[in-house]
Structure formats: C-alpha cells, structure tokens
Design an enzyme around this catalytic site. Structure first.
Site, PDB file in Angstrom:
ATOM      1  N   HIS A  63      43.847  49.767  46.444  1.00 36.00           N
ATOM      2  CA  HIS A  63      42.732  49.340  47.304  1.00 36.00           C
ATOM      3  C   HIS A  63      43.238  48.385  48.382  1.00 36.00           C
ATOM      4  O   HIS A  63      44.388  47.917  48.323  1.00 36.00           O
ATOM      5  CB  HIS A  63      41.635  48.660  46.480  1.00 36.00           C
ATOM      6  CG  HIS A  63      42.117  47.554  45.612  1.00 36.00           C
ATOM      7  ND1 HIS A  63      42.458  46.329  46.098  1.00 36.00           N
ATOM      8  CD2 HIS A  63      42.352  47.498  44.281  1.00 36.00           C
ATOM      9  CE1 HIS A  63      42.855  45.560  45.106  1.00 36.00           C
ATOM     10  NE2 HIS A  63      42.819  46.244  43.985  1.00 36.00           N
TER      11      HIS A  63
HETATM   12  P1  TYD Z   1      40.798  45.304  40.349  1.00 33.38           P
HETATM   13  O1  TYD Z   1      40.896  44.241  41.399  1.00 33.38           O
HETATM   14  O2  TYD Z   1      40.375  46.674  40.777  1.00 33.38           O
HETATM   15  O3  TYD Z   1      42.193  45.436  39.588  1.00 33.38           O
HETATM   16  P2  TYD Z   1      43.676  45.701  40.151  1.00 33.38           P
HETATM   17  O4  TYD Z   1      43.612  45.776  41.634  1.00 33.38           O
HETATM   18  O5  TYD Z   1      44.463  44.547  39.701  1.00 33.38           O
HETATM   19  O6  TYD Z   1      44.159  46.941  39.532  1.00 33.38           O
HETATM   20  O7  TYD Z   1      39.836  44.766  39.189  1.00 33.38           O
HETATM   21  C1  TYD Z   1      39.656  45.456  37.980  1.00 33.38           C
HETATM   22  C2  TYD Z   1      38.318  45.048  37.388  1.00 33.38           C
HETATM   23  O8  TYD Z   1      38.291  43.677  37.085  1.00 33.38           O
HETATM   24  C3  TYD Z   1      37.144  45.330  38.315  1.00 33.38           C
HETATM   25  O9  TYD Z   1      36.108  45.912  37.546  1.00 33.38           O
HETATM   26  C4  TYD Z   1      36.692  43.998  38.785  1.00 33.38           C
HETATM   27  C5  TYD Z   1      37.192  43.023  37.730  1.00 33.38           C
HETATM   28  N1  TYD Z   1      37.640  41.753  38.327  1.00 33.38           N
HETATM   29  C6  TYD Z   1      36.845  40.626  38.217  1.00 33.38           C
HETATM   30  O10 TYD Z   1      35.750  40.661  37.630  1.00 33.38           O
HETATM   31  N2  TYD Z   1      37.289  39.450  38.759  1.00 33.38           N
HETATM   32  C7  TYD Z   1      38.472  39.357  39.415  1.00 33.38           C
HETATM   33  O11 TYD Z   1      38.854  38.267  39.910  1.00 33.38           O
HETATM   34  C8  TYD Z   1      39.274  40.547  39.551  1.00 33.38           C
HETATM   35  C9  TYD Z   1      40.597  40.508  40.271  1.00 33.38           C
HETATM   36  C10 TYD Z   1      38.819  41.719  38.981  1.00 33.38           C
END
Ligand code: TYD
Length: 146
Positions: A63
C-alpha cells in the site's frame, strides 16, 4: 551495513526516500541506539508500531499513504523493503538496527524476505487512519501520474 539493490527501471532512489544512520553507542555490555524526533527523524512521531513473528515467506505492506510519513528500522534481523514512487523502484535490505529508511507520503511499499525472529519497527507521523491508505496499486499509479 544496509544494501540497496536496483529492482528495475532507474538506478536512483524513489523520490526523497533515504537511508538515515542513527547514533550508535558501542559498549562491551551491548550497543545502544537512540532516536530523537527533532534530530534523527524528519517528522513529529505520533505513533510507533512493530511487526514480529512474521512467518517465513510472508510479505507485509502492499500500500501507499496519502499523507503519512514513516521511518522503518530493522530492530532485529533483516528484511527487504521495496519502494516505488510510480517512476522509480528500489529494494532496500535492512539488516542493522542503527539504520532507518525514511519513506515519505505517496510511495508504494512492500516488505518481504523477513529473517526468522526479525522485528520491523516503524515510526509514523500520524495516528492510524484507514482513510489515509491506498491499497490498490492501479489507483496509486493513477494518482502519482496526475
Ligand atoms: P497494515 O498497515 O495493512 O499492515 P502492514 O502494512 O504492516 O502489512 O495493517 C494491518 C492491520 O492492522 C489493519 O487491519 C489495520 C491494523 N492496524 C491498526 O489498527 N493500527 C496500526 O497502527 C496499524 C499499522 C495497523
């Protein structure tokens, strides 16, 4: 040392993405690194999160963020961060806890190749907000081409 490997396209870094070296206090009892937001990170730190227990072969990210800036550190172990600003794509291998990778807004990121036991520590400029995410690569490409 961190290493950067050119993934494709150009040989330079995606716009404004950079590796920053952090202070390291050598000590026979164990080394120490510290981060002060005004001195070492180019934004005000509003959130910290970390990825850990990543199973072998898994990848994270996939993303971009409309406004969020991040600073990514391999607090333990190693992993690759693939950054793409729409024009330039580069792979950064993070494998030392005294280097961080600054990722500005509107850069697509993927993280993979996590070593066993690695910890990815992320400092972020804003609290979590799902509306700030762009999770569709075609939408990201459209927005950066404008
Ligand atoms: P995401 O940012 O998509 O993970 P990555 O990019 O590290 O693979 O986040 C995964 C899940 O965690 C998503 O459902 C949102 C949640 N999340 C939070 O609730 N708070 C946060 O600070 C972060 C980074 C993610």
């Amino acid at each position: 040392m961190y290493t950067s490997k050119t993934a494709d396209l150009k040989h330079d870094s995606p716009k404004n993405c950079k590796i920053l070296e952090l202070p390291k206090i050598h000590d026979p009892r164990g080394n120490l690194t510290f981060i002060e937001e005004t001195n070492h990170v180019p934004f005000k730190i509003k959130r910290i999160y970390y990825l850990y227990d990543v199973p072998g072969g898994e990848s994270r990210g996939g993303h971009a963020h409309k406004e969020l800036e991040q600073f990514i550190i391999a607090a333990n172990g190693s992993f690759d961060v693939i950054l793409d600003d729409g024009k330039t794509k580069q792979v950064y291998q993070l494998n030392r806890s005294y280097y961080g990778l600054y990722v500005p807004r509107m850069v697509w990121r993927e993280l993979d190749n996590f070593s066993s036991g690695s910890v990815c520590l992320v400092l972020a400029s804003e609290p979590y907000e799902e509306e700030d995410y762009i999770r569709d690569f075609d939408e990201f490409k459209k927005r950066v081409m404008k």
